[in-house]
Design an enzyme around this catalytic site. Structure first.
Site, PDB file in Angstrom:
ATOM      1  N   SER A  96       1.319  -7.451  -0.421  1.00 59.26           N
ATOM      2  CA  SER A  96       2.047  -8.454   0.372  1.00 59.26           C
ATOM      3  C   SER A  96       1.203  -9.671   0.735  1.00 59.26           C
ATOM      4  CB  SER A  96       2.627  -7.818   1.639  1.00 59.26           C
ATOM      5  OG  SER A  96       1.628  -7.610   2.610  1.00 59.26           O
TER       6      SER A  96
ATOM      7  N   TYR B  77      -8.052   1.144  -4.094  1.00 53.41           N
ATOM      8  CA  TYR B  77      -6.730   1.447  -4.638  1.00 53.41           C
ATOM      9  C   TYR B  77      -6.058   0.147  -5.019  1.00 53.41           C
ATOM     10  CZ  TYR B  77      -4.733  -0.226  -0.252  1.00 53.41           C
ATOM     11  OH  TYR B  77      -4.376  -1.015   0.827  1.00 53.41           O
TER      12      TYR B  77
ATOM     13  N   GLU C 167      -2.012 -28.586  29.701  1.00 55.49           N
ATOM     14  CA  GLU C 167      -3.149 -29.490  29.442  1.00 55.49           C
ATOM     15  C   GLU C 167      -2.774 -30.539  28.393  1.00 55.49           C
ATOM     16  OE1 GLU C 167      -6.252 -26.009  29.188  1.00 55.49           O
ATOM     17  OE2 GLU C 167      -7.282 -27.932  29.482  1.00 55.49           O
TER      18      GLU C 167
ATOM     19  N   THR D 222       1.556  -4.248   4.354  1.00 59.70           N
ATOM     20  CA  THR D 222       1.448  -4.510   5.797  1.00 59.70           C
ATOM     21  C   THR D 222       0.855  -5.877   6.097  1.00 59.70           C
ATOM     22  OG1 THR D 222      -0.746  -3.480   5.857  1.00 59.70           O
ATOM     23  CG2 THR D 222       1.160  -2.058   6.335  1.00 59.70           C
ATOM     24  N   ASP D 223       0.165  -6.510   5.132  1.00 56.61           N
ATOM     25  CA  ASP D 223      -0.534  -7.771   5.437  1.00 56.61           C
ATOM     26  C   ASP D 223       0.424  -8.862   5.926  1.00 56.61           C
ATOM     27  OD1 ASP D 223      -3.192  -7.652   2.885  1.00 56.61           O
ATOM     28  OD2 ASP D 223      -2.815  -6.519   4.740  1.00 56.61           O
TER      29      ASP D 223
ATOM     30  N   THR E 244       0.828  -1.225   0.000  1.00 60.52           N
ATOM     31  CA  THR E 244       0.000   0.000   0.000  1.00 60.52           C
ATOM     32  C   THR E 244       0.843   1.247   0.000  1.00 60.52           C
ATOM     33  OG1 THR E 244      -1.770  -1.149   1.117  1.00 60.52           O
ATOM     34  CG2 THR E 244      -1.753   1.231   1.350  1.00 60.52           C
TER      35      THR E 244
ATOM     36  N   LYS F 218       0.432  -7.156  13.222  1.00 59.62           N
ATOM     37  CA  LYS F 218      -0.628  -6.239  12.769  1.00 59.62           C
ATOM     38  C   LYS F 218      -1.862  -6.498  13.628  1.00 59.62           C
ATOM     39  CE  LYS F 218      -2.819  -4.613   8.478  1.00 59.62           C
ATOM     40  NZ  LYS F 218      -2.882  -4.751   7.005  1.00 59.62           N
TER      41      LYS F 218
HETATM   42  N1  DGL Z   1      -2.459  -5.230  -0.254  1.00 59.70           N
HETATM   43  C1  DGL Z   1      -2.118  -5.194   1.151  1.00 59.70           C
HETATM   44  C2  DGL Z   1      -0.601  -5.392   1.288  1.00 59.70           C
HETATM   45  O1  DGL Z   1       0.120  -5.097   0.333  1.00 59.70           O
HETATM   46  C3  DGL Z   1      -2.556  -3.895   1.729  1.00 59.70           C
HETATM   47  C4  DGL Z   1      -2.097  -3.650   3.095  1.00 59.70           C
HETATM   48  C5  DGL Z   1      -1.004  -2.589   3.162  1.00 59.70           C
HETATM   49  O2  DGL Z   1       0.060  -2.671   2.488  1.00 59.70           O
HETATM   50  O3  DGL Z   1      -1.187  -1.687   3.998  1.00 59.70           O
HETATM   51  O4  DGL Z   1      -0.158  -5.866   2.337  1.00 59.70           O
END
Ligand code: DGL
Length: 380
Positions: free
Chosen positions: A109, A76, A335, A142-143, A63, A215
């Site tokens: 990602s 986007y 457990e 970020t993913d 992103t 995240k």
């Molecule tokens: N398409 C997601 C990624 O590239 C969007 C999340 C982001 O980058 O903030 O991880």
């Protein structure tokens, strides 16, 4: 011509050549002095000044490099802007470091894969081994940012800073967070105090360590946190960098990359109410070399699923009990009789990070339960 008349002529000649040498030498000296003065002149091409640290920016997409068709909608496409364009778009970066940018991939990602991981690891190690850079910044979605951060932290040798950065809003969004995150990431990568801290994630004024960062929110810009321990530091454009502790200096365990990707197949099985053995049997039938349980509570699951995991361990498949719970540690033999089953517990590692470590352990031939368990225990 008599010898005497020859002598004054020679003396005159040598005086001329001496003067010529002097003039040339003076001209050379003033050129060198000028050039040095220009290079050191503050503000004038400061990026070209020789005393700035060298930071290599490796772009993978995400992103932070995203572009919206229109501001009207939130829609986007990630990975549209190059690393070079990102660097050029943030004013003042060239006052922090001498920057160079390379494009490793241009993907969201959610599509991150071993091919890109191996390319990143090889390029970063090469840049450090050949003394091409004093620090590296990786721009990333970020993913799966936390998985790449953890993977690189476990395979890179040396103590130079590597910073992974992303953003929650595309570059074209109103109040995009990418430019500020990238500025802060370069601040951290360029600072000698960042050495010896492993691979770090920098977003939203926080510096997070590779082991703990995750995240925690689908859309908020404050999404990256370290529930089990907090950030290792803070950074902002005005206040600069504040680390919360000295670099541990502990020699992190690192693992060799196999000659070729992909990494060994390790599946994550998510536990829930009314859990049966099917997901585990599927993992085994698809050739999993390891299974990570995203267990309920302290890494628990149903009896049916436990029996299937016991069968998997008997087949030589590495079984790691992790948890779907966001914080806390998974503890041995509470457990579940891990000693009897030959299971490993992930300690504080999330299922997605336990998977990465299990892949690297298998790839490095670490299969004895005691050695596996030792590898999961953090050396703070
Ligand atoms: N398409 C997601 C990624 O590239 C969007 C999340 C982001 O980058 O903030 O991880």
């Amino acid at each position: 011509m008599s010898k005497d008349s020859v002598r004054p002529a020679r003396r005159r000649q040598s005086r001329i050549s001496m003067r010529a040498i002097a003039v040339i030498t003076l001209a050379l000296c003033s050129f060198v002095i000028n050039a040095a003065a220009h290079a050191a002149e503050p503000g004038k091409d400061a990026g070209a000044a020789t005393n700035l640290p060298r930071v290599l920016v490796l772009a993978t997409g995400g992103t932070i490099a995203g572009q919206a068709e229109s501001r009207a909608t939130g829609a986007y496409k990630s990975g549209q802007i190059t690393g070079e364009q990102l660097v050029q778009s943030v004013p003042g970066l060239d006052k922090l470091a001498k920057l160079s940018a390379e494009q490793i991939s241009s993907i969201g990602s959610q599509d991150m894969n071993d091919k890109v991981w191996f390319a990143l690891a090889h390029r970063i190690q090469q840049a450090f081994d050949n003394n091409e850079a004093d620090g590296v910044v990786v721009t990333h979605g970020t993913d799966t940012l936390e998985e790449t951060t953890f993977f690189l932290d476990n395979v890179l040798k040396g103590d130079k800073p590597v910073v992974i950065v992303g953003s929650m809003r595309p570059a074209t969004a109103v109040s995009a967070d990418g430019p500020g995150n990238l500025y802060e990431a370069v601040q951290v990568a360029a600072d000698p105090r960042s050495r010896g801290r492993g691979v770090m994630a920098v977003l939203n004024d926080k510096i997070e360590g590779a082991r703990l960062v995750t995240k925690t929110n689908t859309t908020s810009i404050e999404t990256f946190n370290s529930p089990n321990g907090g950030p290792i530091g803070y950074v902002d454009t005005a206040g600069g960098i504040r680390f919360m502790a000295q670099a541990s200096g502990l020699k992190r365990a690192t693992y060799d990359l196999p000659a070729n990707e992909p990494l060994p197949r390790v599946e994550i099985v998510y536990s829930h109410a009314n859990m049966d053995a099917v997901p585990i049997e599927d993992a085994i039938s698809h050739g999993a070399k390891g299974i990570v349980l995203a267990g309920v509570g302290d890494g628990n699951t149903s009896k049916q699923a436990l029996d299937a995991l016991e069968q998997a361990a008997k087949k030589g498949i590495i079984v790691v009990r992790s948890t779907r719970v966001r914080s806390g540690f998974v503890t041995r033999n509470v457990e579940v009789d891990d000693d009897r089953y030959g299971f490993v517990v992930s300690e504080d590692l999330s299922p997605q990070k336990a998977r990465v470590l299990t892949q690297l352990l298998i790839a490095n031939g670490v299969t004895a339960p005691a050695k596996l368990q030792q590898a999961f225990t953090a050396t703070w």
